[in-house]
Scaffold this motif. Structure first.
Motif, PDB file in Angstrom:
ATOM      1  N   ARG A   1       0.882  -1.094   0.028  1.00  0.00           N
ATOM      2  CA  ARG A   1      -0.086   0.055   0.017  1.00  0.00           C
ATOM      3  C   ARG A   1       0.901   1.163  -0.186  1.00  0.00           C
ATOM      4  O   ARG A   1       2.031   1.175   0.479  1.00  0.00           O
ATOM      5  CB  ARG A   1      -0.946   0.017   1.287  1.00  0.00           C
ATOM      6  CG  ARG A   1      -1.957  -1.063   1.366  1.00  0.00           C
ATOM      7  CD  ARG A   1      -3.363  -0.494   0.827  1.00  0.00           C
ATOM      8  NE  ARG A   1      -3.473  -0.046  -0.523  1.00  0.00           N
ATOM      9  CZ  ARG A   1      -3.999  -0.714  -1.401  1.00  0.00           C
ATOM     10  NH1 ARG A   1      -4.431  -1.828  -1.162  1.00  0.00           N
ATOM     11  NH2 ARG A   1      -4.110  -0.497  -2.769  1.00  0.00           N
ATOM     12  N   SER A   2       0.187   2.297  -0.817  1.00  0.00           N
ATOM     13  CA  SER A   2       1.017   3.378  -0.525  1.00  0.00           C
ATOM     14  C   SER A   2       0.038   4.790  -0.250  1.00  0.00           C
ATOM     15  O   SER A   2      -0.893   4.332   0.001  1.00  0.00           O
ATOM     16  CB  SER A   2       1.536   3.969  -2.050  1.00  0.00           C
ATOM     17  OG  SER A   2       0.186   4.317  -2.878  1.00  0.00           O
ATOM     18  N   LEU A   3       0.602   5.646   0.188  1.00  0.00           N
ATOM     19  CA  LEU A   3       0.105   6.888   0.880  1.00  0.00           C
ATOM     20  C   LEU A   3       0.562   8.179   0.900  1.00  0.00           C
ATOM     21  O   LEU A   3       2.008   8.374   1.035  1.00  0.00           O
ATOM     22  CB  LEU A   3      -0.021   6.607   2.330  1.00  0.00           C
ATOM     23  CG  LEU A   3      -1.345   7.427   3.288  1.00  0.00           C
ATOM     24  CD1 LEU A   3      -2.726   6.930   2.562  1.00  0.00           C
ATOM     25  CD2 LEU A   3      -1.179   7.234   4.773  1.00  0.00           C
ATOM     26  N   ALA A   4      -0.154   9.142   0.058  1.00  0.00           N
ATOM     27  CA  ALA A   4       0.292  10.589  -0.355  1.00  0.00           C
ATOM     28  C   ALA A   4      -0.640  11.541   0.125  1.00  0.00           C
ATOM     29  O   ALA A   4      -1.810  11.323   0.203  1.00  0.00           O
ATOM     30  CB  ALA A   4       0.644  10.533  -1.704  1.00  0.00           C
ATOM     31  N   LEU A   5      -0.028  12.582   0.535  1.00  0.00           N
ATOM     32  CA  LEU A   5      -0.881  13.851   0.795  1.00  0.00           C
ATOM     33  C   LEU A   5      -0.367  15.158   0.099  1.00  0.00           C
ATOM     34  O   LEU A   5       0.666  15.469   0.214  1.00  0.00           O
ATOM     35  CB  LEU A   5      -0.641  14.096   2.289  1.00  0.00           C
ATOM     36  CG  LEU A   5      -1.501  15.434   2.780  1.00  0.00           C
ATOM     37  CD1 LEU A   5      -2.999  15.268   2.327  1.00  0.00           C
ATOM     38  CD2 LEU A   5      -1.250  15.580   4.275  1.00  0.00           C
ATOM     39  N   PRO A   6      -1.356  15.621  -0.782  1.00  0.00           N
ATOM     40  CA  PRO A   6      -0.549  16.456  -2.049  1.00  0.00           C
ATOM     41  C   PRO A   6      -0.205  17.516  -1.533  1.00  0.00           C
ATOM     42  O   PRO A   6      -0.934  18.335  -0.294  1.00  0.00           O
ATOM     43  CB  PRO A   6      -1.956  16.651  -2.850  1.00  0.00           C
ATOM     44  CG  PRO A   6      -2.824  15.525  -2.580  1.00  0.00           C
ATOM     45  CD  PRO A   6      -2.334  14.701  -1.195  1.00  0.00           C
ATOM     46  N   GLY A   7       1.075  18.262  -1.591  1.00  0.00           N
ATOM     47  CA  GLY A   7       1.631  19.374  -1.135  1.00  0.00           C
ATOM     48  C   GLY A   7       2.291  19.276   0.058  1.00  0.00           C
ATOM     49  O   GLY A   7       2.805  20.243   0.759  1.00  0.00           O
ATOM     50  N   HIS A   8       2.444  17.994   0.662  1.00  0.00           N
ATOM     51  CA  HIS A   8       2.950  17.718   1.809  1.00  0.00           C
ATOM     52  C   HIS A   8       3.938  16.497   1.690  1.00  0.00           C
ATOM     53  O   HIS A   8       4.090  15.850   0.719  1.00  0.00           O
ATOM     54  CB  HIS A   8       2.085  17.274   2.859  1.00  0.00           C
ATOM     55  CG  HIS A   8       1.238  18.221   3.129  1.00  0.00           C
ATOM     56  ND1 HIS A   8      -0.092  18.535   2.312  1.00  0.00           N
ATOM     57  CD2 HIS A   8       0.752  19.012   4.115  1.00  0.00           C
ATOM     58  CE1 HIS A   8      -0.803  19.731   2.707  1.00  0.00           C
ATOM     59  NE2 HIS A   8      -0.287  20.150   3.862  1.00  0.00           N
TER      60      HIS A   8
ATOM     61  N   VAL B   1       9.985  12.104   2.865  1.00  0.00           N
ATOM     62  CA  VAL B   1       9.497  11.352   1.304  1.00  0.00           C
ATOM     63  C   VAL B   1       8.185  11.810   1.040  1.00  0.00           C
ATOM     64  O   VAL B   1       7.445  12.165   1.958  1.00  0.00           O
ATOM     65  CB  VAL B   1       9.668  10.003   1.656  1.00  0.00           C
ATOM     66  CG1 VAL B   1      11.056   9.469   1.999  1.00  0.00           C
ATOM     67  CG2 VAL B   1       8.661   9.531   2.903  1.00  0.00           C
ATOM     68  N   PRO B   2       7.737  11.863  -0.103  1.00  0.00           N
ATOM     69  CA  PRO B   2       6.667  12.188  -0.745  1.00  0.00           C
ATOM     70  C   PRO B   2       5.399  11.473  -0.787  1.00  0.00           C
ATOM     71  O   PRO B   2       4.532  11.520  -0.820  1.00  0.00           O
ATOM     72  CB  PRO B   2       6.819  12.773  -2.474  1.00  0.00           C
ATOM     73  CG  PRO B   2       7.954  11.969  -2.698  1.00  0.00           C
ATOM     74  CD  PRO B   2       8.790  11.697  -1.445  1.00  0.00           C
ATOM     75  N   VAL B   3       5.941   9.917  -0.517  1.00  0.00           N
ATOM     76  CA  VAL B   3       5.109   8.928  -0.403  1.00  0.00           C
ATOM     77  C   VAL B   3       5.467   7.900   0.567  1.00  0.00           C
ATOM     78  O   VAL B   3       6.678   7.680   0.569  1.00  0.00           O
ATOM     79  CB  VAL B   3       4.937   8.002  -1.640  1.00  0.00           C
ATOM     80  CG1 VAL B   3       4.220   6.830  -1.672  1.00  0.00           C
ATOM     81  CG2 VAL B   3       4.500   9.106  -2.919  1.00  0.00           C
ATOM     82  N   LEU B   4       4.544   7.370   1.354  1.00  0.00           N
ATOM     83  CA  LEU B   4       4.851   6.280   2.276  1.00  0.00           C
ATOM     84  C   LEU B   4       4.413   4.835   1.572  1.00  0.00           C
ATOM     85  O   LEU B   4       3.400   4.785   0.819  1.00  0.00           O
ATOM     86  CB  LEU B   4       4.012   6.352   3.553  1.00  0.00           C
ATOM     87  CG  LEU B   4       4.291   7.312   4.390  1.00  0.00           C
ATOM     88  CD1 LEU B   4       3.569   7.463   5.564  1.00  0.00           C
ATOM     89  CD2 LEU B   4       5.873   7.595   4.597  1.00  0.00           C
TER      90      LEU B   4
ATOM     91  N   TRP C   1      -7.162  16.087  -5.060  1.00  0.00           N
ATOM     92  CA  TRP C   1      -6.020  14.923  -5.279  1.00  0.00           C
ATOM     93  C   TRP C   1      -5.012  15.389  -6.300  1.00  0.00           C
ATOM     94  O   TRP C   1      -5.464  15.835  -7.371  1.00  0.00           O
ATOM     95  CB  TRP C   1      -6.581  13.598  -5.630  1.00  0.00           C
ATOM     96  CG  TRP C   1      -5.515  12.657  -6.122  1.00  0.00           C
ATOM     97  CD1 TRP C   1      -4.975  12.344  -7.054  1.00  0.00           C
ATOM     98  CD2 TRP C   1      -4.455  11.892  -5.062  1.00  0.00           C
ATOM     99  NE1 TRP C   1      -3.973  11.433  -7.160  1.00  0.00           N
ATOM    100  CE2 TRP C   1      -3.659  11.228  -5.854  1.00  0.00           C
ATOM    101  CE3 TRP C   1      -4.314  12.031  -3.628  1.00  0.00           C
ATOM    102  CZ2 TRP C   1      -2.820  10.441  -5.236  1.00  0.00           C
ATOM    103  CZ3 TRP C   1      -3.302  11.166  -3.189  1.00  0.00           C
ATOM    104  CH2 TRP C   1      -2.482  10.482  -3.718  1.00  0.00           C
ATOM    105  N   ILE C   2      -3.874  15.426  -5.945  1.00  0.00           N
ATOM    106  CA  ILE C   2      -2.724  15.790  -7.082  1.00  0.00           C
ATOM    107  C   ILE C   2      -1.765  14.692  -6.684  1.00  0.00           C
ATOM    108  O   ILE C   2      -0.953  14.075  -5.741  1.00  0.00           O
ATOM    109  CB  ILE C   2      -2.115  17.015  -6.692  1.00  0.00           C
ATOM    110  CG1 ILE C   2      -3.258  18.277  -6.849  1.00  0.00           C
ATOM    111  CG2 ILE C   2      -0.951  17.265  -7.678  1.00  0.00           C
ATOM    112  CD1 ILE C   2      -2.347  19.663  -6.314  1.00  0.00           C
ATOM    113  N   ALA C   3      -1.265  14.094  -8.180  1.00  0.00           N
ATOM    114  CA  ALA C   3      -0.457  12.862  -7.984  1.00  0.00           C
ATOM    115  C   ALA C   3       0.920  13.400  -7.531  1.00  0.00           C
ATOM    116  O   ALA C   3       1.301  14.154  -8.111  1.00  0.00           O
ATOM    117  CB  ALA C   3      -0.271  12.262  -9.320  1.00  0.00           C
ATOM    118  N   PRO C   4       1.591  12.505  -6.629  1.00  0.00           N
ATOM    119  CA  PRO C   4       2.872  12.918  -6.216  1.00  0.00           C
ATOM    120  C   PRO C   4       4.079  12.427  -7.340  1.00  0.00           C
ATOM    121  O   PRO C   4       3.790  11.982  -8.595  1.00  0.00           O
ATOM    122  CB  PRO C   4       3.076  11.837  -4.940  1.00  0.00           C
ATOM    123  CG  PRO C   4       2.273  10.720  -5.281  1.00  0.00           C
ATOM    124  CD  PRO C   4       1.098  11.359  -6.173  1.00  0.00           C
TER     125      PRO C   4
END
Length: 409
Positions: A92-99, A117-120, A169-172
């Motif tokens: 699984r991945s996890l991202a928060l746009p702009g953070h 990192v931009p994605v976990l 949502w903005i793709a990392p």
């Protein structure tokens, strides 16, 4: 803030693997040749591709995206997220746009080098603790980078105070998850007393359409508790794993913490975990000290087709896992019995309180009348009765008598 990532409504298909390229490292040529030849030979004999598991519904803390209260934050706030991948089969991945996420711990162990990192990314049963500085006001989707999975529910909303509107949502940016980022580079000063080579292979669709995954040519047997790796108490062991398949394997050693001592052909030290992803056609070294007497399970945490071995301390041959209290599954029910019936991963949460508690290997039973699943025991010595109204029926169907009114956690 605790976040549990979980899918529901599973199904099986022969569609083949989806390439996973997020994990750092390059294929080892001889492993790649070995794995590709084995699969090609199987398909040439007319075998279908082995079953793969897919899901229709996805959730964070038991709620699909758009069906839970948003996480409310204020500008300048620093939020510590504890993320658990509670899937039975999925990375699984996890991202928060702009953070960005500043990783501070993996599997509950502080990392030697904190990094942003931009994605976990997490393998099945892995946990990540990361700090996010809330410095990009708006209403955002905190979710999986897979559009299909996120749109099917794998996400939640982060809402800044004073902001409203449709969550965005903005793709990392493209990103590779690399354990070396959080480890100290270089060989450890602690030398192993013994090194054990383990080869992971795939026997395509070999058991009623399911893949079999032997270690050193021997698939795990819950009936015989073999293969068994005998270790000596107090000695330090290095497991040198070589993966002759294109699958990523999230490897879990029960009751121990290990050090990742080589990842992506790089010597490392200081990174301590109990679950780690072994990349497709890659190798990995893990060091652990045999300091937990009795039987321990070492396995891949993808539950569609179990593969692994038992680690056995010969100085503890007479020690068995504690029996269940009287009245629970019958007097004297052992953890080994429970493990044989079901090795899985259950995530409990009380979303109203923001609490998450989990343990691998629970036995469970669905109580249709009460509309809930009840969880009984796990092989690590903890008993609990829990309720989770949205658990999928596939997570466990063992029958047992009696209930435990109180538990130890």
């Amino acid at each position: 803030m605790f976040l549990t990532l979980k899918e529901f409504e599973p199904s099986l298909s022969h569609g083949g693997d989806i390439p996973q390229t997020f994990l750092a490292g390059s294929p080892v040529p001889d492993l790649k040749h070995m794995g590709e030849k084995a699969t090609a030979d199987s398909l040439a004999r007319g075998m279908p591709r082995g079953y793969e598991v897919g899901y229709r519904a996805f959730s964070v803390n038991g709620r699909k995206l758009g069906h839970s209260q948003p996480i409310t934050v204020t500008t300048g706030q620093r939020v510590l997220f504890h993320v658990l991948n509670a899937s039975a089969t999925e990375m699984r991945s996890l991202a928060l746009p702009g953070h960005t996420f500043t990783v501070v711990a993996l599997d509950g162990n502080p990392v030697p080098r904190q990094a942003s990192v931009p994605v976990l990314w997490t393998g099945t049963a892995e946990r990540v603790s990361a700090v996010v500085e809330m410095n990009h006001p708006g209403v955002w989707v905190l979710g999986d980078t897979s559009d299909d999975d996120r749109n099917a529910g794998m996400g939640t909303v982060v809402e800044y105070a004073g902001r409203s509107g449709t969550p965005q949502w903005i793709a990392p940016p493209s990103f590779t998850w690399d354990y070396r980022t959080f480890a100290d580079i270089g060989s450890t000063n602690q030398r192993p007393d013994h090194t054990i080579d383990l080869l992971v292979e795939k026997r395509n669709a070999a058991e009623k359409g399911f893949n079999i995954w032997p270690l050193n040519g021997v698939p795990i047997s819950p009936d015989t508790n073999k293969p068994v790796l005998d270790v000596e108490r107090g000695k330090r062991y290095r497991l040198r794993l070589r993966n002759a398949s294109d699958d990523i394997h999230p490897l879990h050693l029960y009751r121990h913490t290990f050090a990742v001592t080589n990842f992506a052909s790089t010597a490392t030290h200081g990174l301590h975990k109990d679950v780690v992803m072994l990349g497709g056609y890659q190798s990995l070294d893990l060091d652990f000290t045999a300091d937990q007497p009795g039987l321990s399970l070492f396995h891949c945490h993808q539950q569609a087709a179990p593969h692994g071995l038992r680690v056995h301390d010969p100085f503890a041959l007479l020690l068995t896992w504690p029996s269940a209290p009287d009245g629970v599954g019958g007097a004297g029910t052992s953890h080994i019995g429970c493990m044989r019936r079901r090795i899985g991963l259950i995530a409990l949460h009380v979303s109203e309180l923001g609490l998450v508690w989990w343990e691998p290997g629970f036995q469970s039973r669905h109580d249709a009348a009460a509309g809930r699943h009840e969880l009984l025991c796990n092989p690590q010595g903890h008993y609990v009765v829990g309720m989770y109204t949205e658990l999928d029926e596939q997570l466990g169907s063992s029958s047992w008598a009696g209930r435990l009114a109180g538990g130890r956690t």
